[in-house]
Design a protein around this motif. Structure first.
Motif, mmCIF file in Angstrom:
data_model
loop_
_atom_site.group_PDB
_atom_site.id
_atom_site.type_symbol
_atom_site.label_atom_id
_atom_site.label_comp_id
_atom_site.label_asym_id
_atom_site.label_seq_id
_atom_site.Cartn_x
_atom_site.Cartn_y
_atom_site.Cartn_z
ATOM 1 N N UNK A 113 6.856 5.957 -0.560
ATOM 2 C CA UNK A 113 7.521 7.256 -0.467
ATOM 3 C C UNK A 113 6.513 8.364 -0.190
ATOM 4 N N UNK A 114 5.447 8.400 -0.981
ATOM 5 C CA UNK A 114 4.447 9.459 -0.821
ATOM 6 C C UNK A 114 3.787 9.410 0.552
ATOM 7 N N UNK A 115 3.501 8.206 1.039
ATOM 8 C CA UNK A 115 2.832 8.090 2.333
ATOM 9 C C UNK A 115 3.765 8.497 3.473
ATOM 10 N N UNK A 116 5.025 8.078 3.410
ATOM 11 C CA UNK A 116 5.970 8.504 4.440
ATOM 12 C C UNK A 116 6.165 10.026 4.425
ATOM 13 N N UNK A 117 6.172 10.621 3.238
ATOM 14 C CA UNK A 117 6.296 12.073 3.146
ATOM 15 C C UNK A 117 5.045 12.773 3.659
ATOM 16 N N UNK A 118 3.879 12.278 3.266
ATOM 17 C CA UNK A 118 2.626 12.892 3.717
ATOM 18 C C UNK A 118 2.493 12.811 5.235
ATOM 19 N N UNK A 119 2.932 11.704 5.814
ATOM 20 C CA UNK A 119 2.895 11.571 7.272
ATOM 21 C C UNK A 119 3.778 12.615 7.950
ATOM 22 N N UNK A 176 -6.038 10.871 2.402
ATOM 23 C CA UNK A 176 -6.581 11.337 3.682
ATOM 24 C C UNK A 176 -5.643 12.323 4.365
ATOM 25 N N UNK A 177 -4.342 12.202 4.058
ATOM 26 C CA UNK A 177 -3.351 13.118 4.629
ATOM 27 C C UNK A 177 -3.130 14.347 3.743
ATOM 28 N N UNK A 178 -3.925 14.506 2.699
ATOM 29 C CA UNK A 178 -3.844 15.696 1.859
ATOM 30 C C UNK A 178 -3.107 15.522 0.555
#
Length: 429
Positions: free
Chosen positions: A43-49, A197-199
């Motif tokens: 979830x977090x990675x899809x949102x950060x992207x 890496x995406x913040x």
């Protein structure tokens, strides 16, 4: 709070062993994710992207629960297949879920590629039948999955199975070339690195003590807090204290334990004898066995279920006989690691998605199919938060039933049911 991983093979071979800091400040974010297992990290990675600011709070360590302890197999679909779903919930729901049944594995491969995650990703998985009834079930399974778009399936006869698995145990198998296996803890650690890496920000050893609901939710830990427009609860079988505040997440599910052992490194000759194509395998029993070769040449073998998440006393004594039944040639091989981990079971064996209020999302209860379904869940939750909730709502619309007898009797009732199906497997009926 657990500050260290259990003594598993995965922890011993993790790409990163140092802990991230605990939360000790007040932060603002678009989304606060509670739990750094596959659901929370996906979830977090899809949102950060997609440009959202994200804070992830983990009560112990990244991948501490089932996400970092499982068999590491990329197995498609859900613990109930689409024919069951159609009978109980209708063709429209079955078609919608069927269209997503093979997406989780694709998401894993995409994330591994896009973020250069080192997790021993290998292709190919096998479902093996232990009797003729199970082989007929695999024939049905193949036709069903092909109906929903999986064109990488091949039925294997008893003789053909021996080209893939060095055992006399099976009457046939279904090869899924789109399946595969990974080092699950290293996948979680790689996803966490990608989030940062995406913040995004990740804090370990930061169990949530309170969630103040409202237009802006406040998620509190012992030493800090996060104010966010949205909260995603992704603790699954490891909700701990937050579960007492959100009974919606604990009243209709049950933690269960499964056990895994890992051998010493095997010679290349023995590896080729056991699994010549290096595919992962699970059998078709209700209480199934599953196994594969690790990236450094060990056999990882798991199986069994302990209802109520009780810690078994001697894991090796439970699993080694299963391994030797499949591979008697391993009788003199040493077991280096043995561990247990909890997954979350639901009554209908289907995952539970939903909202609490307007801005708290949850997904849990994958019932043994968590590696792929969790990654799909992350994509669906991220899309829902972004305003595209149609696919999330397919799952959220499924009824969520309590276990018969409530929390007091759910363990003995479910164990009785498991005993019944285990006897059917043994008798081949």
């Amino acid at each position: 709070m657990q500050s260290q991983y259990p003594a598993s093979y995965y922890a011993a071979s993790a790409n990163r062993k140092d802990a991230r800091p605990s939360l000790t400040e007040s932060l603002q974010a678009d989304v606060c994710v509670v739990g750094a297992g596959f659901t929370g990290l996906s979830t977090a990675l899809h949102l950060a992207e997609r440009g959202f600011s994200v804070v992830v709070l983990e009560g112990s360590r990244i991948g501490f629960g089932a996400s970092g302890r499982n068999g590491g197999q990329i197995v498609h679909s859900y613990s109930r297949d689409m024919d069951f779903i159609e009978r109980h919930y209708g063709k429209r729901t079955a078609d919608a879920m069927g269209s997503m049944a093979f997406e989780g594995g694709k998401i894993i491969r995409r994330l591994v590629k896009d973020h250069d995650i080192q997790c021993d990703l290998k292709d190919g998985g096998i479902f093996a039948s232990c009797n003729n009834k199970q082989f007929r079930g695999l024939q049905h399974h193949k036709a069903l999955w092909e109906k929903y778009g999986n064109d990488q399936l091949e039925l294997l006869s008893a003789d053909e199975v021996k080209k893939y698995i060095g055992t006399e145990r099976y009457t046939g198998a279904l090869l899924d070339k789109s399946g595969g296996h990974i080092h699950p803890l290293n996948l979680t650690l790689g996803e966490a690195d990608a989030i940062e890496k995406l913040g995004g920000k990740i804090f370990e050893n930061s169990p949530v003590t309170f969630v103040q609901q409202g237009e802006k939710a406040v998620v509190k830990t012992a030493q800090g807090e996060v104010t966010a427009s949205y909260v995603v609860v992704a603790g699954n079988a490891y909700l701990n204290g937050i579960g007492d505040q959100l009974p919606e997440l604990t009243q209709k599910s049950m933690p269960c334990g499964t056990q895994v052992i890992t051998t010493e490194p095997l010679s290349e000759e023995l590896q080729r004898e056991l699994l010549p194509q290096d595919y992962c395998v699970e059998d078709s029993n209700y209480l199934l066995d599953y196994y594969r070769i690790s990236g450094d040449g060990r056999l990882i073998y798991g199986g069994g279920v302990t209802y109520g998440a009780r810690e078994p006393g001697k894991i090796e004594s439970l699993i080694r006989p299963k391994m030797l039944k499949t591979f008697p040639q391993l009788k003199d091989v040493k077991v280096d690691y043995a561990w247990t981990g909890n997954f979350l079971l639901t009554l209908m064996r289907l995952p539970q998605f939903g909202r609490i209020g307007s801005n708290i999302y949850y997904a849990q209860g994958y019932s043994g199919h968590g590696v792929t379904s969790t990654h799909l869940a992350g994509e669906l939750i991220a899309s829902a938060i972004q305003g595209q909730a149609e696919r999330f709502d397919v799952f959220a619309s499924l009824p969520q039933y309590p276990f018969p007898g409530g929390r007091l009797l759910r363990v003995p009732y479910t164990a009785m049911g498991a005993f019944y199906y285990d006897m059917r497997d043994k008798l081949g009926i």
